[in-house]
Design an enzyme around this catalytic site. Sequence first.
Site, short mmCIF file in Angstrom:
data_model
loop_
_atom_site.label_atom_id
_atom_site.label_comp_id
_atom_site.label_asym_id
_atom_site.label_seq_id
_atom_site.Cartn_x
_atom_site.Cartn_y
_atom_site.Cartn_z
N ARG A 171 -18.69 -2.31 2.56
CA ARG A 171 -18.76 -3.64 1.95
C ARG A 171 -20.20 -4.07 1.69
O ARG A 171 -20.52 -4.58 0.62
CB ARG A 171 -18.09 -4.65 2.88
CG ARG A 171 -18.21 -6.06 2.33
CD ARG A 171 -17.74 -7.11 3.31
NE ARG A 171 -17.90 -8.41 2.71
CZ ARG A 171 -18.07 -9.53 3.39
NH1 ARG A 171 -18.09 -9.50 4.71
NH2 ARG A 171 -18.22 -10.67 2.78
N HIS A 222 -14.74 -1.27 2.34
CA HIS A 222 -14.74 -2.09 3.56
C HIS A 222 -14.46 -1.27 4.81
O HIS A 222 -13.73 -1.69 5.71
CB HIS A 222 -13.76 -3.25 3.43
CG HIS A 222 -14.16 -4.25 2.37
ND1 HIS A 222 -14.20 -3.93 1.03
CD2 HIS A 222 -14.55 -5.54 2.46
CE1 HIS A 222 -14.59 -4.98 0.34
NE2 HIS A 222 -14.82 -5.97 1.17
N ASP A 254 -14.52 -10.87 8.99
CA ASP A 254 -13.05 -10.78 9.04
C ASP A 254 -12.54 -10.22 10.37
O ASP A 254 -11.38 -10.40 10.72
CB ASP A 254 -12.53 -9.94 7.88
CG ASP A 254 -12.44 -10.76 6.59
OD1 ASP A 254 -12.44 -12.00 6.69
OD2 ASP A 254 -12.39 -10.16 5.51
N GLU A 309 0.81 -1.22 0.00
CA GLU A 309 0.00 0.00 0.00
C GLU A 309 0.84 1.27 0.00
O GLU A 309 0.45 2.29 -0.59
CB GLU A 309 -0.94 0.01 1.21
CG GLU A 309 -2.00 -1.09 1.19
CD GLU A 309 -1.46 -2.45 1.64
OE1 GLU A 309 -0.32 -2.52 2.14
OE2 GLU A 309 -2.18 -3.45 1.47
#
Lengths: 319, 272
Positions: free
Chosen positions: A165, A107, A115, A56
């Site tokens: 999400r 998300h 998750d 990232e």
Amino acid sequence: MAEKIATREAYGKTLVKLGAENKDIVVLDADLAKSTKTALFAREFPERFFDMGIAEQNMMGTAAGLATAGKIPFVSTFAVFATGRAFDQIRNSIAYPRLNVKIAASHAGITVGEDGASHQSVEDIALMRSLPGMTVIVPADAVETEQAVKAAVEYSGPVYIRLGRSAVPVIYDNRDYTFRIGKAHRLREGTDAAIMATGIMVSIALEAAEKLEKMGLQVQVVNISTIKPLDKEAVLEAARTTGAIVTAEEHNIIGGLGSAVAEVLVEAYPVPMERVGIKDSFGESGKPGELLEKYGLTAEHLVEAVVRVEKRKRQFAKR
Amino acid sequence: MSDNNYKFLEEKAKTIRKDIVTMITEAGSGHPGGSLSAVEIVTALYFQEMRIDPQRPDWPERDRFVLSKGHAAPLLYAVLAERGYFPKEELYTLRKIGSRLQGHPDMNKLPGVEMSTGSLGQGLAVANGIALAGKLDGRDYRVFVLLGDGEIQEGEVWEAAMAAAHYRLDNVVAFLDYNGLQIDGPIREVMSPDPVADKWRAFGWRVMEINGHDFAQILGALKQAREFKGSPVMIVAHTVKGKGVSFMENQVDWHGVAPTREQMEQALRELG
């Protein structure tokens, strides 16, 4: 029941639409293109899509370089990795030089679900809001997402767009709504209290307002889709007309929308206020609905907050 | 390359060294050691190699230079001023309030600065982005980037190294200013990058190793880089921190300290 679409879904489709019109748009992702929906763009315009792998920091720096050469990079990954892992790169290579990079992170919030806490961003608004010159947008639904992405392309400078999400109800109609950066939108009138909500909490706020009406309270609902620059006039207008404010966000109550609204009110027009959000904790695994329930983000929680704040308002008035 | 040309570059390097020492003394703070170590590299780029026009700092076809080791800002400023991007008198505003010459480079303040840098390890990723844009637009400009040896300890550098090779960015030419010292001491003791050339090779780069104070070697490596296609190029330049000033050379304490007036006078005498 309104149609439900995830904001990331709308983002991916909008990118394709805008990418066809504007050749300067390039898209970068960090091995999550299927989840962030940038894969739709990658399929249409493979030469303008760069998968940067699970890296990232490098992705943000590369986007900065592309922007110096006139490109309009859209950078996507999960919100927690975009804003947390690459914060220094966003700060020093994008925000400080005011480069024209759009970070559209998906998300966000606890509705990532199963998750768990490592993937649930509850601090990204606070992080991005604290960066000088960063615009922070949290669309409430698919229609607003489409318009926000378009507005981000037309605006020159760094923008953070927070996407979710899960599928969320469609609130707006493209024909009679125009999103403008920095402009809040009142969805419902009322004088007993105002709920100022952002992102997925907007439709939940509308639900709460319905319930409150049945209880005899007329509650205003304001969608604050631009957290920064905040529509101060809209905040003050809500405070003046209702005298009681509840903020609602799928984010830590520290540093997000609640803090932003409180900062304006305390300096200009203090009124009783309640912040509905995640109470300074990390999330956990579970179904999105279960998490919203456990962390206090349902319409019922909003109803309770409005009842509390409205009562405080009346107590203040008596003194 | 004629002898006259080398003489010209040597003279420029001398002037730039003196400007670096003087401006840091005037500022009362700054980074002399790592500015002096890379003088020949940046001088060769701006006075010989790069396709630039100081009158048109935004010319789309220009070659770009990214100073990833942003603390060597005095070096970049001295070169840009000498090359005519802004008046040389302005060098003495370094680090002062209201100046365009920030402690670390600010691309929005000073013409010729391609990227704001200072947080270490971020320059190569940016250079890659500029290079990708060049390829997308069918432009043949090249992107040069100067990395410090210490800053390659940052993970982002290796993310960028991987990406540059993956995208076959042969329009990227990187220099590693390998002077062997970082703030806490010799780099081999703090956190060794060795074998550094092998690491870049393993990441898919074309690597050359040179003496970074020898113009013939620098220009030779640049010539090879120009002709090489298919992968990015890393030129590992062995240098001396504080080069040219006897009491600064190879002294870790001169990483980020300004000379006194007396020290400046001595340094200027030595530099001729």
